[in-house]
Design a protein around this motif. Structure first.
Motif, PDB file in Angstrom:
ATOM      1  N   ILE A 198       0.851  -1.192   0.000  1.00 31.46           N
ATOM      2  CA  ILE A 198       0.000   0.000   0.000  1.00 31.46           C
ATOM      3  C   ILE A 198       0.885   1.239   0.000  1.00 31.46           C
ATOM      4  CG2 ILE A 198      -1.784   1.273   1.250  1.00 31.46           C
ATOM      5  CD1 ILE A 198      -2.526  -1.467   2.572  1.00 31.46           C
ATOM      6  N   THR A 199       0.638   2.158  -0.922  1.00 25.98           N
ATOM      7  CA  THR A 199       1.389   3.412  -0.989  1.00 25.98           C
ATOM      8  C   THR A 199       0.488   4.513  -1.512  1.00 25.98           C
ATOM      9  OG1 THR A 199       3.481   4.419  -1.729  1.00 25.98           O
ATOM     10  CG2 THR A 199       2.278   3.097  -3.343  1.00 25.98           C
ATOM     11  N   ARG A 200       0.756   5.738  -1.117  1.00 27.23           N
ATOM     12  CA  ARG A 200      -0.100   6.861  -1.490  1.00 27.23           C
ATOM     13  C   ARG A 200      -0.152   7.036  -3.003  1.00 27.23           C
ATOM     14  NH1 ARG A 200      -1.586  11.546   1.996  1.00 27.23           N
ATOM     15  NH2 ARG A 200      -2.423  13.191   0.639  1.00 27.23           N
ATOM     16  N   GLN A 201      -1.334   7.370  -3.509  1.00 27.35           N
ATOM     17  CA  GLN A 201      -1.538   7.583  -4.935  1.00 27.35           C
ATOM     18  C   GLN A 201      -0.815   8.848  -5.384  1.00 27.35           C
ATOM     19  OE1 GLN A 201      -3.704   7.877  -2.495  1.00 27.35           O
ATOM     20  NE2 GLN A 201      -5.116   9.592  -2.809  1.00 27.35           N
ATOM     21  N   LEU A 202      -0.482   8.915  -6.672  1.00 26.17           N
ATOM     22  CA  LEU A 202       0.186  10.083  -7.216  1.00 26.17           C
ATOM     23  C   LEU A 202      -0.757  11.279  -7.249  1.00 26.17           C
ATOM     24  CD1 LEU A 202       2.222   8.621 -10.223  1.00 26.17           C
ATOM     25  CD2 LEU A 202       3.042   9.178  -7.921  1.00 26.17           C
ATOM     26  N   SER A 203      -0.208  12.438  -6.911  1.00 28.01           N
ATOM     27  CA  SER A 203      -0.939  13.708  -6.946  1.00 28.01           C
ATOM     28  C   SER A 203       0.093  14.808  -6.748  1.00 28.01           C
ATOM     29  CB  SER A 203      -1.995  13.765  -5.830  1.00 28.01           C
ATOM     30  OG  SER A 203      -1.367  13.848  -4.561  1.00 28.01           O
ATOM     31  N   ASN A 204      -0.367  16.048  -6.559  1.00 24.78           N
ATOM     32  CA  ASN A 204       0.552  17.133  -6.236  1.00 24.78           C
ATOM     33  C   ASN A 204       1.128  17.004  -4.826  1.00 24.78           C
ATOM     34  OD1 ASN A 204      -0.017  18.219  -8.728  1.00 24.78           O
ATOM     35  ND2 ASN A 204      -1.229  19.929  -7.960  1.00 24.78           N
ATOM     36  N   ASP A 205       0.574  16.075  -4.025  1.00 21.03           N
ATOM     37  CA  ASP A 205       0.964  15.953  -2.617  1.00 21.03           C
ATOM     38  C   ASP A 205       2.288  15.240  -2.398  1.00 21.03           C
ATOM     39  OD1 ASP A 205      -1.406  17.205  -1.866  1.00 21.03           O
ATOM     40  OD2 ASP A 205      -2.494  15.310  -1.702  1.00 21.03           O
ATOM     41  N   ILE A 206       2.734  14.459  -3.381  1.00 25.34           N
ATOM     42  CA  ILE A 206       3.973  13.698  -3.208  1.00 25.34           C
ATOM     43  C   ILE A 206       4.823  13.779  -4.476  1.00 25.34           C
ATOM     44  CG2 ILE A 206       2.871  12.080  -1.608  1.00 25.34           C
ATOM     45  CD1 ILE A 206       3.023   9.964  -3.874  1.00 25.34           C
ATOM     46  N   LEU A 207       6.103  13.495  -4.301  1.00 24.53           N
ATOM     47  CA  LEU A 207       6.990  13.418  -5.457  1.00 24.53           C
ATOM     48  C   LEU A 207       6.687  12.150  -6.244  1.00 24.53           C
ATOM     49  CD1 LEU A 207       9.466  14.741  -6.856  1.00 24.53           C
ATOM     50  CD2 LEU A 207      10.875  13.134  -5.558  1.00 24.53           C
ATOM     51  N   HIS A 208       6.669  12.280  -7.547  1.00 26.65           N
ATOM     52  CA  HIS A 208       6.441  11.121  -8.410  1.00 26.65           C
ATOM     53  C   HIS A 208       7.773  10.389  -8.566  1.00 26.65           C
ATOM     54  CE1 HIS A 208       2.676  13.198 -10.373  1.00 26.65           C
ATOM     55  NE2 HIS A 208       2.713  13.308  -9.061  1.00 26.65           N
ATOM     56  N   GLY A 209       8.066   9.539  -7.594  1.00 31.06           N
ATOM     57  CA  GLY A 209       9.377   8.910  -7.508  1.00 31.06           C
ATOM     58  C   GLY A 209       9.689   8.026  -8.704  1.00 31.06           C
ATOM     59  N   ILE A 210      10.878   8.180  -9.244  1.00 30.07           N
ATOM     60  CA  ILE A 210      11.315   7.330 -10.355  1.00 30.07           C
ATOM     61  C   ILE A 210      11.533   5.905  -9.854  1.00 30.07           C
ATOM     62  CG2 ILE A 210      13.052   7.017 -12.149  1.00 30.07           C
ATOM     63  CD1 ILE A 210      11.214   9.547 -12.364  1.00 30.07           C
ATOM     64  N   THR A 211      12.144   5.781  -8.680  1.00 33.10           N
ATOM     65  CA  THR A 211      12.327   4.446  -8.092  1.00 33.10           C
ATOM     66  C   THR A 211      10.975   3.860  -7.716  1.00 33.10           C
ATOM     67  OG1 THR A 211      14.463   5.183  -7.231  1.00 33.10           O
ATOM     68  CG2 THR A 211      13.579   3.136  -6.340  1.00 33.10           C
ATOM     69  N   ARG A 212      10.063   4.689  -7.215  1.00 33.97           N
ATOM     70  CA  ARG A 212       8.706   4.232  -6.896  1.00 33.97           C
ATOM     71  C   ARG A 212       8.057   3.571  -8.104  1.00 33.97           C
ATOM     72  NH1 ARG A 212       3.544   5.802  -7.860  1.00 33.97           N
ATOM     73  NH2 ARG A 212       1.990   5.689  -6.158  1.00 33.97           N
ATOM     74  N   ALA A 213       8.118   4.244  -9.241  1.00 38.05           N
ATOM     75  CA  ALA A 213       7.480   3.715 -10.448  1.00 38.05           C
ATOM     76  C   ALA A 213       8.076   2.368 -10.843  1.00 38.05           C
ATOM     77  CB  ALA A 213       7.627   4.709 -11.592  1.00 38.05           C
ATOM     78  N   ALA A 214       9.406   2.270 -10.778  1.00 38.82           N
ATOM     79  CA  ALA A 214      10.063   1.019 -11.162  1.00 38.82           C
ATOM     80  C   ALA A 214       9.724  -0.103 -10.190  1.00 38.82           C
ATOM     81  CB  ALA A 214      11.569   1.229 -11.225  1.00 38.82           C
ATOM     82  N   VAL A 215       9.758   0.191  -8.892  1.00 35.69           N
ATOM     83  CA  VAL A 215       9.498  -0.835  -7.879  1.00 35.69           C
ATOM     84  C   VAL A 215       8.066  -1.349  -7.985  1.00 35.69           C
ATOM     85  CG1 VAL A 215       9.212  -1.207  -5.391  1.00 35.69           C
ATOM     86  CG2 VAL A 215      11.286  -0.125  -6.259  1.00 35.69           C
ATOM     87  N   LEU A 216       7.098  -0.451  -8.185  1.00 38.15           N
ATOM     88  CA  LEU A 216       5.715  -0.903  -8.311  1.00 38.15           C
ATOM     89  C   LEU A 216       5.517  -1.726  -9.578  1.00 38.15           C
ATOM     90  CD1 LEU A 216       3.626   2.181  -7.085  1.00 38.15           C
ATOM     91  CD2 LEU A 216       4.347   0.143  -5.811  1.00 38.15           C
TER      92      LEU A 216
END
Length: 287
Positions: A198-216
């Motif tokens: 479980i991780t927070r959805q993308l929005s203006n509230d968080i950085l759109h992590g490059i590592t996040r995208a790859a890991v998911l």
């Protein structure tokens, strides 16, 4: 040994590098940045970092540096000149200097942006003892500006958060807004409950992590269930596992939140497995 750095088209010894005192990055934090990891002398997730840099510049109506199309070559040259096998390359673009301090943006046609890059040598980056032992975090209020999706150089509050964590005997801080975790001071935050990530959805509230995208992406390919939604600190304390992702930490287990153990208080199965997959696949795709 003196590092070679890059400033506005020139490779220089770090002690000879100079930027104007009127640069808006210095005066107004009017700049964006990226950090790309280096493993085995190659760049990890570089296309993603370049795409996010382009987006950050566009969101701030900031012109690309003249050397934008040469950034891959510049990164590789810095890796070679500084002998980096494991480490990071920091890149910063600011709106430049118009000659005096002013709140109004300078004319981009007459004021070129400032481009700076430097390396950090980090032997053992991939074999971190913290990844084996796990890290501790505290929770703090998230009082940053509302555009956290833009990777700006406005890092004072994240720095203060890391210092709060250090004073509390922890490794980092997770920021909380309206009762929900946004992200870590320099990373994205996750929990695992019943095998579900479980991780927070993308929005203006968080950085759109490059590592996040790859890991998911890797998690889904490995048939792991992923749910993108907000979660609370209480949910995190009650989770089976927790972890963070970032370009410099890759995947790092979290074993304690605000002094309470997460799960058994040791790294579980999901985070170490994701770290293993991420490092293996990223090394294959490195350039």
């Amino acid at each position: 040994m003196t590092r070679t750095v890059y400033v506005n088209g020139d490779y220089l010894p770090e002690d000879e590098a100079k930027v104007s005192i009127f640069d808006r990055g210095f005066l107004m934090a009017d700049g964006v940045y990226e950090v790309t990891s280096v493993l085995d002398g190659k760049l990890i997730d570089f296309p993603g970092h370049l795409a996010r840099l382009e987006r950050s510049l566009a969101e701030l109506d900031m012109q690309k540096p003249a050397q934008f199309d040469d950034l891959l070559e510049i990164h590789r040259e810095l890796v070679t000149r500084n002998g980096i096998e494991e480490g990071m390359i920091y890149l910063q673009v600011t709106r430049g200097s118009a000659g005096d301090r002013d709140f109004v943006f300078p004319d981009p046609e007459t004021t070129p942006s400032t481009l700076v890059l430097f390396t950090q040598n980090k032997p053992g980056l991939a074999d971190s003892p913290v990844a084996r032992a796990g890290m501790k975090v505290i929770s703090i209020d998230d009082i940053r500006w509302g555009r956290r999706d833009i990777k700006t150089v406005q890092l004072l509050y994240p720095s203060m958060g890391k210092m709060m964590a250090r004073k509390a005997g922890a490794d980092d801080a997770w920021m909380v807004e309206d009762g929900f975790v946004t992200e870590g001071t320099s990373n994205n935050a996750y929990i695992v409950k019943g095998g579900k990530i479980i991780t927070r959805q993308l929005s203006n509230d968080i950085l759109h992590g490059i590592t996040r995208a790859a890991v998911l992406r890797f998690a889904r390919e490995a048939q792991m269930e992923v749910e993108e939604r907000s979660f609370t600190i209480d949910e995190a304390r009650d989770a089976d596992e927790a972890f963070i992702t970032s370009a410099s930490a890759f995947v790092m287990p979290v074993i304690e939140i605000d002094g309470a153990k997460v799960g058994a208080g040791v790294p579980g199965k999901v985070a170490p497995r994701l770290r293993e997959i991420y490092l293996e696949e990223s090394r294959k795709a490195a350039i």
